[in-house]
Scaffold this motif. Structure first.
Motif, PDB file in Angstrom:
ATOM      1  N   SER A   1       0.852  -1.184   0.000  1.00  0.00           N
ATOM      2  CA  SER A   1       0.000   0.000   0.000  1.00  0.00           C
ATOM      3  C   SER A   1       0.891   1.237   0.000  1.00  0.00           C
ATOM      4  O   SER A   1       1.966   1.247   0.597  1.00  0.00           O
ATOM      5  CB  SER A   1      -0.875  -0.021   1.253  1.00  0.00           C
ATOM      6  N   ASP A   2       0.457   2.276  -0.707  1.00  0.00           N
ATOM      7  CA  ASP A   2       1.226   3.519  -0.785  1.00  0.00           C
ATOM      8  C   ASP A   2       0.413   4.632  -0.132  1.00  0.00           C
ATOM      9  O   ASP A   2      -0.439   5.253  -0.766  1.00  0.00           O
ATOM     10  CB  ASP A   2       1.539   3.844  -2.256  1.00  0.00           C
ATOM     11  N   GLU A   3       0.697   4.879   1.133  1.00  0.00           N
ATOM     12  CA  GLU A   3      -0.054   5.886   1.884  1.00  0.00           C
ATOM     13  C   GLU A   3       0.128   7.284   1.313  1.00  0.00           C
ATOM     14  O   GLU A   3      -0.793   8.095   1.338  1.00  0.00           O
ATOM     15  CB  GLU A   3       0.348   5.844   3.358  1.00  0.00           C
ATOM     16  N   ALA A   4       1.305   7.583   0.775  1.00  0.00           N
ATOM     17  CA  ALA A   4       1.589   8.923   0.262  1.00  0.00           C
ATOM     18  C   ALA A   4       0.714   9.272  -0.937  1.00  0.00           C
ATOM     19  O   ALA A   4       0.299  10.420  -1.092  1.00  0.00           O
ATOM     20  CB  ALA A   4       3.063   9.048  -0.117  1.00  0.00           C
ATOM     21  N   THR A   5       0.421   8.275  -1.793  1.00  0.00           N
ATOM     22  CA  THR A   5      -0.362   8.540  -3.006  1.00  0.00           C
ATOM     23  C   THR A   5      -1.797   8.026  -2.912  1.00  0.00           C
ATOM     24  O   THR A   5      -2.603   8.306  -3.799  1.00  0.00           O
ATOM     25  CB  THR A   5       0.302   7.917  -4.247  1.00  0.00           C
ATOM     26  N   GLY A   6      -2.104   7.244  -1.862  1.00  0.00           N
ATOM     27  CA  GLY A   6      -3.465   6.751  -1.686  1.00  0.00           C
ATOM     28  C   GLY A   6      -3.817   5.532  -2.527  1.00  0.00           C
ATOM     29  O   GLY A   6      -4.994   5.264  -2.763  1.00  0.00           O
ATOM     30  N   TYR A   7      -2.809   4.769  -2.969  1.00  0.00           N
ATOM     31  CA  TYR A   7      -3.067   3.539  -3.723  1.00  0.00           C
ATOM     32  C   TYR A   7      -3.026   2.361  -2.770  1.00  0.00           C
ATOM     33  O   TYR A   7      -1.996   2.077  -2.161  1.00  0.00           O
ATOM     34  CB  TYR A   7      -2.051   3.375  -4.864  1.00  0.00           C
ATOM     35  N   PRO A   8      -4.164   1.632  -2.612  1.00  0.00           N
ATOM     36  CA  PRO A   8      -4.210   0.550  -1.640  1.00  0.00           C
ATOM     37  C   PRO A   8      -3.355  -0.652  -2.034  1.00  0.00           C
ATOM     38  O   PRO A   8      -2.819  -1.347  -1.180  1.00  0.00           O
ATOM     39  CB  PRO A   8      -5.688   0.165  -1.584  1.00  0.00           C
ATOM     40  N   ASN A   9      -3.248  -0.914  -3.358  1.00  0.00           N
ATOM     41  CA  ASN A   9      -2.615  -2.123  -3.857  1.00  0.00           C
ATOM     42  C   ASN A   9      -3.255  -3.325  -3.165  1.00  0.00           C
ATOM     43  O   ASN A   9      -4.453  -3.293  -2.896  1.00  0.00           O
ATOM     44  CB  ASN A   9      -1.098  -2.028  -3.778  1.00  0.00           C
ATOM     45  N   SER A  10      -2.520  -4.373  -2.865  1.00  0.00           N
ATOM     46  CA  SER A  10      -3.158  -5.568  -2.337  1.00  0.00           C
ATOM     47  C   SER A  10      -2.150  -6.433  -1.605  1.00  0.00           C
ATOM     48  O   SER A  10      -0.979  -6.465  -1.989  1.00  0.00           O
ATOM     49  CB  SER A  10      -3.770  -6.380  -3.490  1.00  0.00           C
ATOM     50  N   PRO A  11      -2.614  -7.159  -0.582  1.00  0.00           N
ATOM     51  CA  PRO A  11      -1.726  -8.159   0.021  1.00  0.00           C
ATOM     52  C   PRO A  11      -1.521  -9.353  -0.925  1.00  0.00           C
ATOM     53  O   PRO A  11      -0.595 -10.133  -0.752  1.00  0.00           O
ATOM     54  CB  PRO A  11      -2.444  -8.576   1.298  1.00  0.00           C
ATOM     55  N   LEU A  12      -2.399  -9.493  -1.931  1.00  0.00           N
ATOM     56  CA  LEU A  12      -2.268 -10.559  -2.930  1.00  0.00           C
ATOM     57  C   LEU A  12      -1.285 -10.118  -4.011  1.00  0.00           C
ATOM     58  O   LEU A  12      -1.256  -8.941  -4.377  1.00  0.00           O
ATOM     59  CB  LEU A  12      -3.621 -10.852  -3.580  1.00  0.00           C
ATOM     60  N   PRO A  13      -0.515 -11.040  -4.556  1.00  0.00           N
ATOM     61  CA  PRO A  13       0.433 -10.651  -5.594  1.00  0.00           C
ATOM     62  C   PRO A  13      -0.233 -10.471  -6.958  1.00  0.00           C
ATOM     63  O   PRO A  13      -1.218 -11.142  -7.280  1.00  0.00           O
ATOM     64  CB  PRO A  13       1.406 -11.836  -5.640  1.00  0.00           C
ATOM     65  N   VAL A  14       0.328  -9.572  -7.762  1.00  0.00           N
ATOM     66  CA  VAL A  14      -0.008  -9.504  -9.175  1.00  0.00           C
ATOM     67  C   VAL A  14       0.591 -10.763  -9.794  1.00  0.00           C
ATOM     68  O   VAL A  14       1.712 -11.169  -9.459  1.00  0.00           O
ATOM     69  CB  VAL A  14       0.612  -8.253  -9.835  1.00  0.00           C
ATOM     70  N   LEU A  15      -0.163 -11.398 -10.686  1.00  0.00           N
ATOM     71  CA  LEU A  15       0.334 -12.579 -11.389  1.00  0.00           C
ATOM     72  C   LEU A  15       0.668 -12.173 -12.817  1.00  0.00           C
ATOM     73  O   LEU A  15      -0.174 -11.604 -13.519  1.00  0.00           O
ATOM     74  CB  LEU A  15      -0.725 -13.686 -11.380  1.00  0.00           C
ATOM     75  N   ILE A  16       1.887 -12.446 -13.225  1.00  0.00           N
ATOM     76  CA  ILE A  16       2.359 -12.081 -14.567  1.00  0.00           C
ATOM     77  C   ILE A  16       2.696 -13.370 -15.305  1.00  0.00           C
ATOM     78  O   ILE A  16       3.677 -14.048 -14.982  1.00  0.00           O
ATOM     79  CB  ILE A  16       3.597 -11.171 -14.492  1.00  0.00           C
ATOM     80  N   TYR A  17       1.840 -13.704 -16.264  1.00  0.00           N
ATOM     81  CA  TYR A  17       2.053 -14.898 -17.088  1.00  0.00           C
ATOM     82  C   TYR A  17       2.680 -14.435 -18.404  1.00  0.00           C
ATOM     83  O   TYR A  17       2.080 -13.636 -19.127  1.00  0.00           O
ATOM     84  CB  TYR A  17       0.734 -15.592 -17.391  1.00  0.00           C
ATOM     85  N   ARG A  18       3.838 -14.940 -18.720  1.00  0.00           N
ATOM     86  CA  ARG A  18       4.532 -14.564 -19.950  1.00  0.00           C
ATOM     87  C   ARG A  18       4.247 -15.565 -21.066  1.00  0.00           C
ATOM     88  O   ARG A  18       4.262 -16.772 -20.842  1.00  0.00           O
ATOM     89  CB  ARG A  18       6.046 -14.471 -19.720  1.00  0.00           C
ATOM     90  N   GLN A  19       3.982 -15.024 -22.247  1.00  0.00           N
ATOM     91  CA  GLN A  19       3.814 -15.828 -23.461  1.00  0.00           C
ATOM     92  C   GLN A  19       2.842 -17.004 -23.266  1.00  0.00           C
ATOM     93  O   GLN A  19       3.167 -18.146 -23.594  1.00  0.00           O
ATOM     94  CB  GLN A  19       5.169 -16.336 -23.950  1.00  0.00           C
TER      95      GLN A  19
END
Length: 172
Positions: A13-31
């Motif tokens: 989470s980014d308190e300075a900009t107000g972006y909560p993001n997530s405790p869950l990871p972003v999943l990046i599937y390539r190709q």
């Protein structure tokens, strides 16, 4: 077709900009798809996402401003062009997106296009019943955004197949 293992990206989470993001990871599937024709790639992504319980919602580019959805998880299947994107809000991490890649964004994760080919395009989808609101970071609203993110149901299946539990479970 075998299910590829995704890269995982954890964004605080980014308190300075107000972006909560997530405790869950972003999943990046390539190709995920090795299909040369962009239209066929888009159609295949739509079929794949639908088959795994993420009905396709649109074909479009990635907005060039940081935003997030606190009310829905999102999958993005890149079917044409490439882009340099930022995940996590204004202070986030940059990555390149190429045709055939898939991003699974947990609710709350900021995302934006920093630079893209003119023809860059993606298929976007959400789990049933989840409606994304386009939100921008607001530090004064961060606690409310966190509460909305925490209330979003976790889908059972990954949009590319397989269970999300080992990827987004308690050990993620």
């Amino acid at each position: 077709m075998s299910i590829p293992q995704p890269e995982r990206l954890h964004l605080d989470s980014d308190e300075a900009t107000g972006y909560p993001n997530s405790p869950l990871p972003v999943l990046i599937y390539r190709q995920v798809l090795d299909i040369r024709n962009a239209e066929e790639r888009a159609n295949t992504f739509e079929s794949m996402f639908k088959q795994h319980g993420w009905p396709p919602a649109w074909r479009y580019h990635l907005y060039d401003f940081d935003h997030f959805h606190s009310t829905a998880h999102e999958v993005l299947g890149i079917f044409r062009g490439q882009a340099r994107a930022r995940l996590g809000g204004p202070n986030g991490q940059e990555l390149m997106l190429y045709p055939g890649d898939v991003l699974v964004l947990p609710a709350g994760v900021g995302h934006a296009s920093l630079e893209a080919d003119d023809d860059f395009c993606m298929v976007g989808a959400y789990p049933p019943g989840q409606k994304p609101e386009i939100e921008r970071g607001d530090p004064a609203q961060l606690a409310a955004a966190h509460a909305r993110v925490a209330a979003v149901d976790l889908p059972e299946n990954a949009p590319v197949g397989g269970s999300l539990t080992p990827l987004w479970g308690e050990d993620s």
